[in-house]
Design an enzyme around this catalytic site. Structure first.
Site, mmCIF file in Angstrom:
data_model
loop_
_atom_site.group_PDB
_atom_site.id
_atom_site.type_symbol
_atom_site.label_atom_id
_atom_site.label_comp_id
_atom_site.label_asym_id
_atom_site.label_seq_id
_atom_site.Cartn_x
_atom_site.Cartn_y
_atom_site.Cartn_z
ATOM 1 N N LYS A 1 0.965 -1.003 -0.046
ATOM 2 C CA LYS A 1 -0.057 0.030 -0.032
ATOM 3 C C LYS A 1 0.948 1.212 -0.012
ATOM 4 O O LYS A 1 0.603 2.175 -0.818
ATOM 5 C CB LYS A 1 -1.071 0.018 1.167
ATOM 6 C CG LYS A 1 -2.166 -1.048 0.950
ATOM 7 C CD LYS A 1 -2.879 -1.174 2.338
ATOM 8 C CE LYS A 1 -3.976 -2.413 2.299
ATOM 9 N NZ LYS A 1 -4.477 -2.785 3.401
ATOM 10 N N ASP B 1 -10.939 2.969 4.771
ATOM 11 C CA ASP B 1 -11.249 1.445 4.989
ATOM 12 C C ASP B 1 -12.737 1.514 4.855
ATOM 13 O O ASP B 1 -13.324 0.411 4.595
ATOM 14 C CB ASP B 1 -10.823 0.873 6.294
ATOM 15 C CG ASP B 1 -9.570 -0.158 5.903
ATOM 16 O OD1 ASP B 1 -9.534 -0.450 4.727
ATOM 17 O OD2 ASP B 1 -8.792 -0.127 6.559
ATOM 18 N N GLN C 1 -4.416 -1.714 9.981
ATOM 19 C CA GLN C 1 -4.295 -2.835 9.285
ATOM 20 C C GLN C 1 -4.861 -4.064 10.198
ATOM 21 O O GLN C 1 -4.502 -4.197 11.564
ATOM 22 C CB GLN C 1 -2.679 -3.229 8.700
ATOM 23 C CG GLN C 1 -2.742 -4.716 7.976
ATOM 24 C CD GLN C 1 -3.597 -4.588 6.531
ATOM 25 O OE1 GLN C 1 -3.659 -3.409 5.998
ATOM 26 N NE2 GLN C 1 -3.936 -5.649 6.072
HETATM 27 N N1 GUN Z 1 -7.143 -7.055 6.437
HETATM 28 C C1 GUN Z 1 -7.421 -7.599 5.294
HETATM 29 N N2 GUN Z 1 -7.824 -6.723 4.643
HETATM 30 C C2 GUN Z 1 -7.989 -5.591 4.902
HETATM 31 C C3 GUN Z 1 -8.558 -4.406 4.681
HETATM 32 O O1 GUN Z 1 -9.102 -4.161 3.454
HETATM 33 N N3 GUN Z 1 -8.273 -3.052 5.414
HETATM 34 C C4 GUN Z 1 -7.542 -3.468 6.595
HETATM 35 N N4 GUN Z 1 -7.347 -2.212 7.378
HETATM 36 N N5 GUN Z 1 -7.037 -4.496 6.978
HETATM 37 C C5 GUN Z 1 -7.435 -5.663 6.369
#
Ligand code: GUN
Length: 291
Positions: free
Chosen positions: A52, A119, A96
């Site tokens: 990311k 998110d 995350q």
């Molecule tokens: N863990 C797995 N997918 C995601 C996501 O889309 N966002 C976040 N913050 N954690 C994740």
């Protein structure tokens, strides 16, 4: 059969975003800044978050990665969140998931400023998404919708089966695909571990979104001829022949299923890169939504 190429599509989206960043810069406007908090040492989470950050660099966004040790207390994490909520330079951020067991995920997600919640996990944003109001939509379902749109996959009136009811993927996916717009207007069945006769339900599906996290779960005898298959699964399986020591497996038995499909996403290179692209798109929208 058409392979829905998430790798290619996401690179096109990044180019489009890079162009927008250039326009913002030349208009003297602020460039979006995404931050990410990573707690602990989970290998997959580290890989995702680093990717990311790389995406941000590629499109010209600002980025900040906050790495916290696995012993971080809930209070300490809430403090880091409060700091990001106040930081005027940070437009959006993510925490995350999964978090270590001693941290209450709900308390954390509730602490994120909904305006910076790229998110789309805060209840305020989940509510807005459910009502089809402008908001941040969770990146994986948003990335899938974008992929369906860019490949003109027909969805109107189709029977869609979503397998998995997580807050991150299955639940929002079922809401988006049932909304009265394209891609959507499907008749959605949301299946989960308590579902009976899953095979028979899947056999009637025009679209299957497999998001249960069990490698090669969807077999050829569950799939109707001409179905569209979206594979969200990405499980690491040990493979000593690989440099990394593992390979990635989707929730769909790709080799056996692909020939029956009208459209299918590969793993890797399908939904994964689209999730990252959708997060970038959400971050670009921060200024739009705040205006
Ligand atoms: N863990 C797995 N997918 C995601 C996501 O889309 N966002 C976040 N913050 N954690 C994740």
């Amino acid at each position: 059969m058409v392979v829905l190429d998430g790798k290619l599509t996401s690179s096109i989206i990044r180019q489009e975003l890079a162009e927008k960043v250039k326009s913002l810069k030349s208009a003297g406007k602020k460039v979006p800044h995404l931050a990410a908090i990573l707690v602990g040492e989970d290998g997959a989470s580290k890989t995702y978050v680093n990717a990311k950050v790389r995406d941000c660099e590629e499109v010209g966004f600002g980025s900040t990665l906050i790495k916290l040790p696995s012993e971080t207390t809930e209070k300490e994490l809430l403090k880091a969140i409060a700091k990001l909520n106040k930081d005027e330079d940070v437009d959006g951020y993510i925490v995350q998931l999964p978090l270590p067991d001693h941290i209450n995920e709900t308390n954390i997600l509730l602490a994120v400023d909904p305006k910076k919640d790229v998110d789309g996990f805060h209840p305020e944003n989940v509510g807005k998404m459910t009502l089809n109001l402008p908001t941040y939509v969770p990146a994986t379902p948003q990335g899938i919708v974008e992929l369906l749109r860019r490949y003109d996959v027909p969805t109107d009136g189709k029977n869609c089966v979503v397998i998995g009811r997580s807050h991150i993927v299955g639940s929002p996916m079922s809401i988006l695909l049932s909304q009265h717009n394209y891609p959507g207007n499907c008749t959605v069945t949301l299946c989960h571990s308590g579902t009976r006769d899953l095979k028979e339900i899947c056999q009637k599906a025009d679209i299957i979104v497999a998001a249960l996290g069990r490698p090669a779960f969807v077999k050829a005898d569950m799939v109707k001829q001409g179905a569209c298959i979206i594979d969200v699964g990405i499980t690491r399986v040990e493979d000593p022949s690989k440099k990394s020591g593992f390979r990635l497996l989707g929730d769909v038995d790709y080799e056996a299923v692909a020939h029956k499909c009208s459209f299918i996403t590969p793993v890797p290179g399908g939904v994964g890169p689209m999730t990252r692209a959708a997060l970038m798109m959400n971050t670009m929208r921060v200024t739009e939504l705040s205006e």
